[in-house]
Design a protein around this motif. Sequence first.
Motif, PDB file in Angstrom:
ATOM      1  N   VAL A 194       0.433  -0.983  -0.173  1.00 15.13           N
ATOM      2  CA  VAL A 194       0.144  -0.248   0.252  1.00 15.13           C
ATOM      3  C   VAL A 194       1.000   1.648   0.156  1.00 15.13           C
ATOM      4  O   VAL A 194       0.914   2.011  -0.914  1.00 15.13           O
ATOM      5  N   ILE A 195       1.934   1.227   0.562  1.00 22.24           N
ATOM      6  CA  ILE A 195       3.145   1.774   1.197  1.00 22.24           C
ATOM      7  C   ILE A 195       3.395   2.707  -0.247  1.00 22.24           C
ATOM      8  O   ILE A 195       3.676   3.166  -1.257  1.00 22.24           O
ATOM      9  N   GLU A 230       7.466   1.546  11.374  1.00 19.88           N
ATOM     10  CA  GLU A 230       6.205   2.149  11.308  1.00 19.88           C
ATOM     11  C   GLU A 230       6.986   3.188  10.277  1.00 19.88           C
ATOM     12  O   GLU A 230       8.254   4.380  10.338  1.00 19.88           O
ATOM     13  N   THR A 231       6.321   3.451   9.131  1.00 17.34           N
ATOM     14  CA  THR A 231       6.603   4.140   7.674  1.00 17.34           C
ATOM     15  C   THR A 231       6.108   5.380   8.137  1.00 17.34           C
ATOM     16  O   THR A 231       5.046   6.020   8.744  1.00 17.34           O
ATOM     17  N   ARG A 239      -1.126   1.675   8.966  1.00 18.12           N
ATOM     18  CA  ARG A 239      -0.751   2.643   9.563  1.00 18.12           C
ATOM     19  C   ARG A 239      -0.067   3.721   8.771  1.00 18.12           C
ATOM     20  O   ARG A 239       0.865   2.697   8.076  1.00 18.12           O
ATOM     21  N   ILE A 240      -0.191   5.236   8.689  1.00 16.14           N
ATOM     22  CA  ILE A 240       0.656   5.666   8.336  1.00 16.14           C
ATOM     23  C   ILE A 240       1.535   6.660   8.204  1.00 16.14           C
ATOM     24  O   ILE A 240      -0.134   7.464   9.360  1.00 16.14           O
ATOM     25  N   ARG A 241       2.108   7.388   8.856  1.00 17.95           N
ATOM     26  CA  ARG A 241       2.628   8.477   9.591  1.00 17.95           C
ATOM     27  C   ARG A 241       2.321   9.482   8.206  1.00 17.95           C
ATOM     28  O   ARG A 241       3.702   8.894   8.054  1.00 17.95           O
TER      29      ARG A 241
END
Lengths: 407, 173
Positions: B8-9, B29-30, B89-91
């Motif tokens: 996804v990323i 965590e990306t 989750r994405i940051r």
Amino acid sequence: MERVEFITESPDSGDGVSTKSMMLNMGPQHPATHGVLRIVLHLDGEIVVKAVPYIGYLHRGIEKLCENITYQQCLPYTDRMDYLAAICNNIGFILTVEKLLGIEDEIPERAKVAEVILFELGRIESHMVGIGTHALDLGAMTAFFYCFKERERIYDILELVCGARLTTSYPRVGGLPLDLPEDFEEKIRNFLKIFPETIDEVDKLLTRNKIWVNRTKGVAYISAEDAINLGLSGPNLRGSGVPHDLRKSNPYLDYDKYDFEIPVGTDGDAYSRYLCRMEEMRQSVKIIEQAINNLPDGPYAADLPEIVLPKKELVYTKMESLIRHFVLVYEGLKPPVGEVYHGVENPKGELGYYLVSDGTAKPYRMRVRGPSFVNMQAIAQMVKGAFLADVITAIGSLDIVLGEIDR
Amino acid sequence: MSVDSDSVIGSIRSQFESSIYKTYSFRDETTLFVKKESFLKFCRSLKQDFKFTYVIDITAVDYLDIRVPRYEMVYLFHRFGDDYDENIRIRIKVELEDSDITIDSITPIWSGANWLEREVLDMFGIEFRGHPDPRRILMPEDYKPHPLRKDFDVRNRQPSKESFEKELKEGFE
């Protein structure tokens, strides 16, 4: 602040009756707001036209304070956010620091299982207060006493484990500070025997109670789509039919090894959220049962001299331990440069800590994502067009705690 | 069908190659750095095309004397997936210069961002363009400083004391 007119004449709406709309201030000192919450209500007769919440009366600046102290010293501050489930806040913070240090795999099994037991006790404790005071606000006083009786029992267990009842500050980075007391297991088993009966009693008092059902069913409705869009979490999100629970979706503390269900509501109203909380407590009992049966013996803290304090008897007898103890207390633990976010499924929703480390013993930035803060946003939407009395239902069913909203 | 977060990323990165200028991963965590100019467009696509329907947290970090640009906006998004089984989750980070601390508000896209952005406005003084209700949230309305900035001393109590004394003298309204 500008002066406002409290009563304004609204134009004739066509039926020959001109009504007056009124502005009513509710709180910050109001028993049903569960703390210092203030809501300004714009009323048309008994109907709420608009509700504007004002928060910040309990703001202590915990995020700022934590930037100036070491990681271990931050722990007691976390009690004072959601003080109804202090142990869950503590464990959430400890897990975040452990993630930042990258030592999750080195935590001994005994500490992890004990943390799961305490976390679920915290959930039961919070839901007991949540349901008890919610019922009290709506006029059902008996349930409140049944709930608080159980809460006392949990406090007795917590007192046995860590010496404090309300502000626990319990686990440490790397495990437990002391081994669990000898009669811990017995006390938990005793609690597990008594507690399900109380849930049934509260269930009998409320679930089919006509007044309770009339006052909660269809009240404070929020759809699943709105709940997701507003960022709601915990029973407030699940009450609307979204099966999202961090214990299942992003597991921590080996929650994926336990057998339990995520109760999901269907209606998105206050009654649905109440049922979710009741079932969640039953599931918590199930988790605690599994955990206490599998509580292993062995070390209770990780063997990491850089991070975990040495045992007290060694400090008094061994020179090296004394030096280690001194250095660790005086300088604090130093995580690597980096940043982590860790969310745990608190009783009220997703509690997240975001820590930015610059390599020193103090967090460069500590951010707390309080579940109540985000959940509270829904109040304006929930009470719009409802009766004034339903505002109380909405606040109670959101199960907010102001210590966490204002931080 | 479960999708893993890397793919996804990866697809977000390939679609927004020109907007994303830095990526790094720490403890699984990306973090993606997005250019301020294309931030709003990026967010719209994040919600509509990539189904990040849930905003978890919005905050900021002040890197006074450590880094230029001084401020960093931090956004955390969650994607449930069709059957609530993906949980990716994405940051997202956006850097802000000290001379221009304004950013597009994402409240029109995710209504849950409302109070989170107000808190950042309150604590850091960052302005959100297009925010429906840009008021302070935790501190009093007439309070001037922004407490979570690094040049605000934690012992600084004066401004709130002054405003309280002023109200005592002139009367509360």
